[in-house]
Design a protein around this motif. Structure first.
Motif, PDB file in Angstrom:
ATOM      1  N   GLY A  24      -9.846   3.718  -3.860  1.00 39.20           N
ATOM      2  CA  GLY A  24      -9.169   3.697  -3.207  1.00 39.20           C
ATOM      3  C   GLY A  24      -7.873   3.872  -2.471  1.00 39.20           C
ATOM      4  O   GLY A  24      -7.723   4.249  -1.494  1.00 39.20           O
ATOM      5  N   LEU A  25      -7.554   3.662  -3.960  1.00 44.89           N
ATOM      6  CA  LEU A  25      -5.703   4.453  -3.709  1.00 44.89           C
ATOM      7  C   LEU A  25      -6.028   6.196  -3.575  1.00 44.89           C
ATOM      8  O   LEU A  25      -5.210   6.598  -2.480  1.00 44.89           O
ATOM      9  CB  LEU A  25      -5.460   3.912  -4.694  1.00 44.89           C
ATOM     10  N   MET A  26      -6.610   6.378  -4.061  1.00 46.18           N
ATOM     11  CA  MET A  26      -6.991   7.904  -4.379  1.00 46.18           C
ATOM     12  C   MET A  26      -7.286   8.726  -2.816  1.00 46.18           C
ATOM     13  O   MET A  26      -6.564   9.306  -1.835  1.00 46.18           O
ATOM     14  CB  MET A  26      -7.280   8.667  -5.138  1.00 46.18           C
ATOM     15  N   THR A  27      -7.835   8.005  -1.966  1.00 43.75           N
ATOM     16  CA  THR A  27      -8.562   8.157  -0.739  1.00 43.75           C
ATOM     17  C   THR A  27      -6.962   8.004   0.731  1.00 43.75           C
ATOM     18  O   THR A  27      -7.597   8.902   1.111  1.00 43.75           O
ATOM     19  CB  THR A  27      -9.464   6.844  -0.387  1.00 43.75           C
ATOM     20  N   ALA A  28      -6.073   7.376  -0.158  1.00 42.93           N
ATOM     21  CA  ALA A  28      -4.773   6.789   0.713  1.00 42.93           C
ATOM     22  C   ALA A  28      -4.241   8.198   0.560  1.00 42.93           C
ATOM     23  O   ALA A  28      -3.650   8.558   1.709  1.00 42.93           O
ATOM     24  CB  ALA A  28      -4.251   5.956   0.802  1.00 42.93           C
ATOM     25  N   VAL A  29      -4.069   8.460  -0.602  1.00 41.83           N
ATOM     26  CA  VAL A  29      -2.948   9.817  -0.693  1.00 41.83           C
ATOM     27  C   VAL A  29      -3.261  10.885  -0.424  1.00 41.83           C
ATOM     28  O   VAL A  29      -3.050  11.667  -0.167  1.00 41.83           O
ATOM     29  CB  VAL A  29      -3.181   9.599  -2.605  1.00 41.83           C
ATOM     30  N   ARG A  55       0.665  -1.573   0.038  1.00 41.37           N
ATOM     31  CA  ARG A  55      -0.173  -0.046   0.229  1.00 41.37           C
ATOM     32  C   ARG A  55       1.089   1.464  -0.203  1.00 41.37           C
ATOM     33  O   ARG A  55       0.275   2.459  -0.880  1.00 41.37           O
ATOM     34  CB  ARG A  55      -0.847  -0.185   1.013  1.00 41.37           C
ATOM     35  N   GLY A  56       2.059   1.176   0.810  1.00 41.54           N
ATOM     36  CA  GLY A  56       3.274   2.514   0.892  1.00 41.54           C
ATOM     37  C   GLY A  56       3.497   2.557  -0.310  1.00 41.54           C
ATOM     38  O   GLY A  56       3.201   3.791  -0.533  1.00 41.54           O
ATOM     39  N   ALA A  57       3.913   1.471  -0.901  1.00 39.88           N
ATOM     40  CA  ALA A  57       4.585   1.776  -2.435  1.00 39.88           C
ATOM     41  C   ALA A  57       3.459   1.988  -3.869  1.00 39.88           C
ATOM     42  O   ALA A  57       3.611   3.317  -4.029  1.00 39.88           O
ATOM     43  CB  ALA A  57       5.111   0.503  -3.157  1.00 39.88           C
TER      44      ALA A  57
END
Length: 217
Positions: free
Chosen positions: A55-60, A11-13
């Motif tokens: 979901g990725l963009m929410t994490a960003v 996820r971090g990568a």
């Protein structure tokens, strides 16, 4: 392709890859294939880690607010809480100038590239832990100003919400090029605006002006 078995590391990568692409090429670069290629991972890794691009963009966004909060926390409390608030405003501006696309994303702004606007702006949220923490950082600084008797407000959160609106409104206009006609928009627009705001909240104007001289511009 690299295999990262650890889910948090994967996820971090992916988050770091998305932020790099956003910084270098803007929101049009944010696609499942480009992000996973940048992270040297398979497209399936994105879906297994985040369920998809939203979901990725929410994490960003969560990471973006965490980075903004880190920048604001570099302003350590001093004997002048108004100067501290002014310095935090300047640090927010620096963060936005250094990371214009990330700034747009976390605040849900589409000013620099509408092509991917709906997907990216939809990721902005006030419910994330990092947003709440960054706002709390401002609210705590506002509490110090209230407790010092410099300004009047029902609470630090009330004052922070107003100051947050002022600062980010200014930043959005500056990033949009609306202050291009000013030689130094910070000195000519932001600081006078902030002084007027603090005076309106009950601070002595001369004290507010004095606090600006202690601001870490």
């Amino acid at each position: 392709m690299t295999t990262i078995d650890d889910l948090p590391a994967r996820r971090g990568a992916l988050v770091e890859a998305a932020i790099r692409l956003l910084s270098e090429n803007g929101p049009t670069a944010i696609k499942a294939r480009t992000v996973t290629s940048e992270a040297d991972l398979t497209t399936m890794a994105l879906y297994s880690a985040f369920g998809g691009l939203p979901g990725l963009m929410t994490a960003v966004v969560e990471e973006g607010f965490a980075r903004l909060d880190t920048r604001m926390r570099t302003i350590e409390p001093s004997g002048d809480p108004i100067a501290d608030l002014f310095s935090m405003a300047i640090e927010c501006r620096r963060f936005a100038i250094d990371n214009p696309y990330l700034y747009d994303l976390i605040f849900g702004i589409e000013s620099r590239d509408a092509a991917r606007g709906k997907l990216l702006a939809g990721a902005a949220s006030t419910e994330g832990t990092s947003y709440q923490q960054s706002f709390a950082t401002v609210a705590n600084a506002c509490d110090r100003a209230i407790n010092a008797g410099r300004v009047r407000s029902p609470s630090g959160r009330h004052l922070a919400a107003q100051l947050w609106s002022l600062v980010h409104g200014y930043i959005s206009l500056e990033l949009g090029g609306h202050f291009a006609g000013f030689g130094d928009p910070v000195d000519e627009v932001l600081i006078p605006l902030a002084v007027s705001f603090m005076t309106g909240q009950g601070d002595d104007r001369d004290k507010s002006l004095s606090s600006t001289t202690k601001t870490k511009v």
